[in-house]
Design a protein around this motif. Structure first.
Motif, PDB file in Angstrom:
ATOM      1  N   LYS A  76     -17.707  72.583 161.705  1.00 25.34           N
ATOM      2  CA  LYS A  76     -17.294  73.895 161.218  1.00 25.34           C
ATOM      3  C   LYS A  76     -17.041  73.860 159.717  1.00 25.34           C
ATOM      4  N   SER A  77     -16.403  72.764 159.253  1.00 26.69           N
ATOM      5  CA  SER A  77     -16.134  72.639 157.825  1.00 26.69           C
ATOM      6  C   SER A  77     -17.427  72.584 157.026  1.00 26.69           C
ATOM      7  N   LEU A  78     -18.397  71.818 157.541  1.00 24.23           N
ATOM      8  CA  LEU A  78     -19.683  71.719 156.866  1.00 24.23           C
ATOM      9  C   LEU A  78     -20.387  73.067 156.832  1.00 24.23           C
ATOM     10  N   ARG A  79     -20.426  73.736 157.995  1.00 18.24           N
ATOM     11  CA  ARG A  79     -21.104  75.032 158.052  1.00 18.24           C
ATOM     12  C   ARG A  79     -20.449  76.040 157.118  1.00 18.24           C
ATOM     13  N   GLY A  80     -19.104  76.034 157.121  1.00 20.61           N
ATOM     14  CA  GLY A  80     -18.405  76.944 156.230  1.00 20.61           C
ATOM     15  C   GLY A  80     -18.661  76.638 154.770  1.00 20.61           C
ATOM     16  N   ALA A  81     -18.746  75.330 154.443  1.00 23.61           N
ATOM     17  CA  ALA A  81     -19.002  74.956 153.057  1.00 23.61           C
ATOM     18  C   ALA A  81     -20.387  75.406 152.607  1.00 23.61           C
ATOM     19  N   VAL A  82     -21.391  75.220 153.479  1.00 21.82           N
ATOM     20  CA  VAL A  82     -22.748  75.649 153.139  1.00 21.82           C
ATOM     21  C   VAL A  82     -22.806  77.159 152.977  1.00 21.82           C
ATOM     22  N   GLN A  83     -22.125  77.878 153.880  1.00 23.61           N
ATOM     23  CA  GLN A  83     -22.117  79.341 153.785  1.00 23.61           C
ATOM     24  C   GLN A  83     -21.458  79.805 152.498  1.00 23.61           C
ATOM     25  N   GLU A  84     -20.327  79.188 152.169  1.00 23.67           N
ATOM     26  CA  GLU A  84     -19.631  79.580 150.951  1.00 23.67           C
ATOM     27  C   GLU A  84     -20.473  79.277 149.714  1.00 23.67           C
ATOM     28  N   GLU A  85     -21.182  78.130 149.735  1.00 21.60           N
ATOM     29  CA  GLU A  85     -22.018  77.782 148.592  1.00 21.60           C
ATOM     30  C   GLU A  85     -23.163  78.771 148.429  1.00 21.60           C
ATOM     31  N   ILE A  86     -23.781  79.156 149.554  1.00 19.35           N
ATOM     32  CA  ILE A  86     -24.875  80.131 149.484  1.00 19.35           C
ATOM     33  C   ILE A  86     -24.355  81.467 148.970  1.00 19.35           C
ATOM     34  N   LYS A  87     -23.179  81.865 149.461  1.00 20.09           N
ATOM     35  CA  LYS A  87     -22.605  83.133 148.994  1.00 20.09           C
ATOM     36  C   LYS A  87     -22.203  83.047 147.520  1.00 20.09           C
ATOM     37  N   ARG A  88     -21.815  81.843 147.061  1.00 21.42           N
ATOM     38  CA  ARG A  88     -21.482  81.689 145.652  1.00 21.42           C
ATOM     39  C   ARG A  88     -22.724  81.825 144.774  1.00 21.42           C
ATOM     40  N   ILE A  89     -23.841  81.236 145.257  1.00 20.97           N
ATOM     41  CA  ILE A  89     -25.085  81.305 144.493  1.00 20.97           C
ATOM     42  C   ILE A  89     -25.684  82.709 144.574  1.00 20.97           C
ATOM     43  N   LEU A  90     -25.625  83.301 145.797  1.00 17.69           N
ATOM     44  CA  LEU A  90     -26.214  84.630 146.018  1.00 17.69           C
ATOM     45  C   LEU A  90     -25.139  85.568 146.548  1.00 17.69           C
ATOM     46  N   PRO A  91     -24.257  86.069 145.708  1.00 17.02           N
ATOM     47  CA  PRO A  91     -23.162  86.923 146.198  1.00 17.02           C
ATOM     48  C   PRO A  91     -23.636  88.241 146.775  1.00 17.02           C
ATOM     49  N   GLU A  92     -24.869  88.662 146.440  1.00 15.16           N
ATOM     50  CA  GLU A  92     -25.363  89.940 146.951  1.00 15.16           C
ATOM     51  C   GLU A  92     -25.931  89.835 148.358  1.00 15.16           C
ATOM     52  N   LEU A  93     -26.013  88.624 148.931  1.00 16.29           N
ATOM     53  CA  LEU A  93     -26.639  88.422 150.241  1.00 16.29           C
ATOM     54  C   LEU A  93     -25.749  88.993 151.332  1.00 16.29           C
ATOM     55  N   ASP A  94     -26.335  89.832 152.237  1.00 16.27           N
ATOM     56  CA  ASP A  94     -25.537  90.436 153.308  1.00 16.27           C
ATOM     57  C   ASP A  94     -25.341  89.446 154.445  1.00 16.27           C
ATOM     58  N   LEU A  95     -24.383  89.752 155.316  1.00 15.95           N
ATOM     59  CA  LEU A  95     -23.971  88.810 156.359  1.00 15.95           C
ATOM     60  C   LEU A  95     -25.072  88.543 157.376  1.00 15.95           C
ATOM     61  N   ASN A  96     -25.801  89.593 157.792  1.00 18.04           N
ATOM     62  CA  ASN A  96     -26.848  89.400 158.805  1.00 18.04           C
ATOM     63  C   ASN A  96     -27.957  88.492 158.290  1.00 18.04           C
ATOM     64  N   THR A  97     -28.354  88.692 157.032  1.00 23.32           N
ATOM     65  CA  THR A  97     -29.405  87.841 156.461  1.00 23.32           C
ATOM     66  C   THR A  97     -28.940  86.396 156.384  1.00 23.32           C
ATOM     67  N   LEU A  98     -27.673  86.195 156.003  1.00 24.29           N
ATOM     68  CA  LEU A  98     -27.142  84.841 155.931  1.00 24.29           C
ATOM     69  C   LEU A  98     -27.155  84.165 157.289  1.00 24.29           C
ATOM     70  N   GLN A  99     -26.717  84.905 158.319  1.00 20.39           N
ATOM     71  CA  GLN A  99     -26.694  84.337 159.670  1.00 20.39           C
ATOM     72  C   GLN A  99     -28.099  84.007 160.152  1.00 20.39           C
ATOM     73  N   ASN A 100     -29.036  84.936 159.966  1.00 18.16           N
ATOM     74  CA  ASN A 100     -30.415  84.707 160.414  1.00 18.16           C
ATOM     75  C   ASN A 100     -31.052  83.537 159.667  1.00 18.16           C
ATOM     76  N   MET A 101     -30.742  83.392 158.381  1.00 16.58           N
ATOM     77  CA  MET A 101     -31.355  82.328 157.590  1.00 16.58           C
ATOM     78  C   MET A 101     -30.883  80.960 158.058  1.00 16.58           C
ATOM     79  N   ILE A 102     -29.571  80.806 158.333  1.00 17.67           N
ATOM     80  CA  ILE A 102     -29.076  79.508 158.793  1.00 17.67           C
ATOM     81  C   ILE A 102     -29.613  79.189 160.182  1.00 17.67           C
ATOM     82  N   ASN A 103     -29.721  80.193 161.058  1.00 21.55           N
ATOM     83  CA  ASN A 103     -30.333  79.960 162.372  1.00 21.55           C
ATOM     84  C   ASN A 103     -31.794  79.549 162.228  1.00 21.55           C
ATOM     85  N   HIS A 104     -32.519  80.162 161.285  1.00 21.22           N
ATOM     86  CA  HIS A 104     -33.922  79.809 161.050  1.00 21.22           C
ATOM     87  C   HIS A 104     -34.038  78.374 160.548  1.00 21.22           C
TER      88      HIS A 104
END
Length: 713
Positions: free
Chosen positions: A166-194
């Motif tokens: 969970k810590s790793l997943r949260g860290a990756v998500q936070e890093e992606i959101k830091r790099i791309l703050p405009e990314l919406d939640l659904n796209t982020l979820q679908n991208m990590i599942n992909h």
């Protein structure tokens, strides 16, 4: 007196001869009947024998693989995995479904609930060695071979590993959101599942191997390059692994579950580099037609004529800033217009429900107008060509080998995978209730689904059912049927569908299906000369046929007309079979596809009066003779959601129409994620664009609404 006796003898003689003839005739008929039934029985016995032999060979193979794995794991731990012939007690035994040992969905369920079972289970789960009880399928000898499993870590270590993931997943998500703050939640979820399911990312280090082509379906080119550049930086992995020497930890990157929520953040629209003008664009509200001004003030729907006039005005204003706005820019403008006046311009059903994202139709109208205006202006139509898509061989293989139900698919569901078992239940109690339900079905048959206690058992074990169905790789339909047989009854499947989506599909179909089907028939009949030859011939066949019952004929006709309108073949949903066919004869005589089909028994599709449903090449549901076509269609459509099956590309438009128009499930996106399709114009294979709302379905619903408005006035 002699005459009377002679007559009696003659009567007895005649009676005896008649009885002999009847007996011979009966014997002949019985022999014929026996021959007919015995041939079916022999074929079934032969088929079962082949299946048993296949299972026997598979069991031999699995046993050898299991023993090899045990020995290898034992050597790695410094000890050999021994074979034990001793008996087992219930202490330390994790409940397991027969013949499904080692299934990931089962292990995950028990592992997830270990910390919540309570103090009464701690003494069992803290055992250093946990023994599983396999079933010997190869012989019936009383001395069964027991295989001692490797030592499991205790609950604290399991919890630690889960926290690390969970810590790793949260860290990756936070890093992606830091790099791309405009990314919406659904796209982020679908991208990590992909990245997890398709690309094959298993550890944090694997992210350094991700290419731009792996992300281009979800992100713009600049966004892809930003992420890939960050992933390839060495400091990125050291930061998450917490190591200064550059060594890496073996931490698995797990996909985001549909039950896990990301922290809310305000929506920030993304504008491509060449679309900065959208930020400063002002919609010319002051030039809106008078009819639209009145509609917006009253909260009414925009009429077709004024709406098209306003689209022309908006596009003219857009082209002052950008001669050729792309689809994304049109979408941002449409989003702003709909957010200002949702009742007037939004995609809203007649029941007041939002369709998809709510602005797809207006976005498409704006883009169509742009292309129409630029049709003769070459310099406005030229854009930078897209870079060709280069697929790696490994990526292609993984996409080809992926099973149809393996994808995480919570589309349109409100209870797709519960995160915790019900209060007062334990994994062991859920397994016991599953066995009780299976035994009831085995003794009483499908009609036992009407019993109240069966409904309670299926409701209480819902979380257990979802963990099995949603597992990846998924179990086969045969495995699901063995363990949850009531899901293959009309009542059991519809009740599961209601818990899954919050919709009573039988009630919804019975309330509005026939009335909406009549509206579709009226739409096509009133414009008969407008349609192509196939639709006209189908309309003539519907008019000429007077044998089918009225409601069944209306419902079937509406679906067939829609399939012809969308240029989809009827065999993509239906299979016609003889009226006297049985479940066994259909499986033996017909080639059934893997994706669901509704098998129609009758001379024609319109005159069918009995229905079966097939999935993965076998008949799974038999619709009771007392039910109508809407009941059969509700079970058929429910299978796509209950068993987590995507829409087949060749029938995706019709299925999405049923979903949005009849069932009224209207989330964003689509349940068909196929990357390839067939051109309706040329019939050749083409790349399929990802869509938020099927444009053919949106166009039909809009035309139906406009037609009814014109005819009513």
């Amino acid at each position: 007196m002699m005459d009377i006796m002679a007559n009696a003898v003659d009567f007895q003689t005649q009676l005896t001869s008649i009885m002999e003839m009847l007996a011979k005739t009966a014997i002949v008929e019985i022999g014929k009947l026996f021959e007919e039934n015995s041939s079916l029985l022999r074929s079934e016995i032969s088929r079962c024998t082949n299946q048993i032999e296949s299972l026997r060979q598979k069991c031999h193979f699995l046993e050898s693989e299991l023993q090899t794995a045990r020995r290898t794991a034992g050597k790695m731990n410094g000890t050999d995995a021994a074979l034990s012939h001793s008996g087992l007690t219930d202490t330390g035994h994790r409940p397991a479904i027969d013949n499904v040992f080692g299934k990931e969905w089962c292990l995950n369920l028990w592992k997830h609930e270990e910390s919540n079972v309570g103090q009464q289970e701690d003494q069992h789960l803290s055992s250093a060695v946990i023994i599983a009880e396999p079933v010997n399928l190869l012989d019936e000898e009383p001395d069964m071979v027991m295989i001692k499993e490797e030592t499991f870590e205790d609950s604290s270590s399991d919890k630690t590993e889960e926290d690390q993931n969970k810590s790793l997943r949260g860290a990756v998500q936070e890093e992606i959101k830091r790099i791309l703050p405009e990314l919406d939640l659904n796209t982020l979820q679908n991208m990590i599942n992909h990245l997890t399911f398709v690309v094959g990312v298993e550890k944090i280090e694997d992210l350094s191997l991700v290419e731009v082509t792996d992300l281009q379906d979800f992100l713009e080119p600049i966004q892809c390059r930003k992420l890939v550049k960050t992933f390839k930086q060495r400091d990125f992995f050291q930061e998450f692994n917490g190591q200064e020497d550059g060594t890496t930890n073996e931490i698995t990157l797990t996909p985001i579950s549909s039950t896990e929520s990301l922290p809310e953040q305000p929506f920030i629209s993304y504008y491509p580099a060449n679309s900065d003008w959208v930020r400063s664009f002002q919609v010319p509200w002051d030039r809106m037609p008078a009819a639209l001004v009145q509609a917006t003030s009253n909260g009414e729907r925009a009429r077709p004529g004024p709406r098209r006039e306003f689209v022309r005005i908006v596009v003219a204003a857009m082209q002052v800033l950008c001669p050729n706005p792309n689809l994304a820019a049109c979408g941002e403008v449409a989003r702003h217009i709909v957010s200002t006046y949702p009742q007037t311009f939004g995609d809203i059903s007649e029941e007041g429900e939002q369709l998809g994202n709510g602005f797809s139709c207006l976005q498409r109208q704006l883009k169509t107008r742009v292309e129409h205006v630029n049709r003769d202006i070459l310099e406005h139509r030229i854009r930078r060509p897209r870079r060709p898509t280069i697929k790696r061989s490994g990526h292609q293989d993984s996409s080809t080998m992926k099973k149809v139900r393996c994808k995480v698919d919570s589309y349109g569901c409100i209870n797709w995978q519960p995160s915790a078992i019900p209060d007062g239940e334990t994994p062991h109690s859920l397994e016991m209730k599953r066995k009780v339900a299976a035994e009831i079905f085995q003794s009483a048959g499908p009609r036992a689904a009407e019993l109240p206690n069966v409904d309670d058992l299926m409701q209480q074990t819902y979380v257990y059912q979802r963990h099995m169905i949603n597992s990846c790789p998924p179990p086969t339909i045969s495995e699901i049927e063995v363990h949850w047989p009531f899901l293959f009854t009309e009542r059991g499947l519809c009740r599961h569908f209601k818990t899954l989506t919050g919709i009573d599909i039988r009630s919804r179909f019975s309330e509005t299906f026939i009335s909406k089907a009549k509206r579709i028939l009226n739409y096509f009949h009133s414009q008969k000369l407008k349609w192509n030859g196939e639709i006209q011939s189908l309309l003539n066949e519907i008019d000429d046929d007077t044998t089918a019952s009225n409601n069944n004929k209306t419902a079937i006709s509406a679906i067939l007309l829609m399939m012809n309108y969308f240029k989809e073949k009827d065999n993509a949903l239906f299979i016609l079979a003889d009226e006297t066919s049985t479940k066994m004869s259909i499986e033996n005589e017909l080639t059934l596809p893997a994706t669901p089909r509704l098998i129609m028994l009758g001379d024609t599709l319109l005159t069918s009066s009995k229905w079966f449903i097939s999935i993965e090449g076998r008949v799974t549901h038999s619709i009771d003779n007392q039910m109508d076509f809407t009941a059969a269609l509700s079970v058929f459509f429910g299978c796509f959601y209950v068993f987590n099956i995507e829409y087949e590309e060749s029938a995706s438009a019709t299925l999405e129409l049923i979903q949005r128009f009849f069932v009224r499930i209207n989330p964003e996106g689509t349940k068909c994620t196929s990357k390839s399709g067939t051109s309706r114009r040329t019939g050749s294979a083409v790349q399929r664009k990802s869509q938020n709302f099927n444009p053919r379905v949106a166009t039909f619903l809009q035309r139906l609404s406009e037609f009814e408005w014109k005819t009513s006035n």
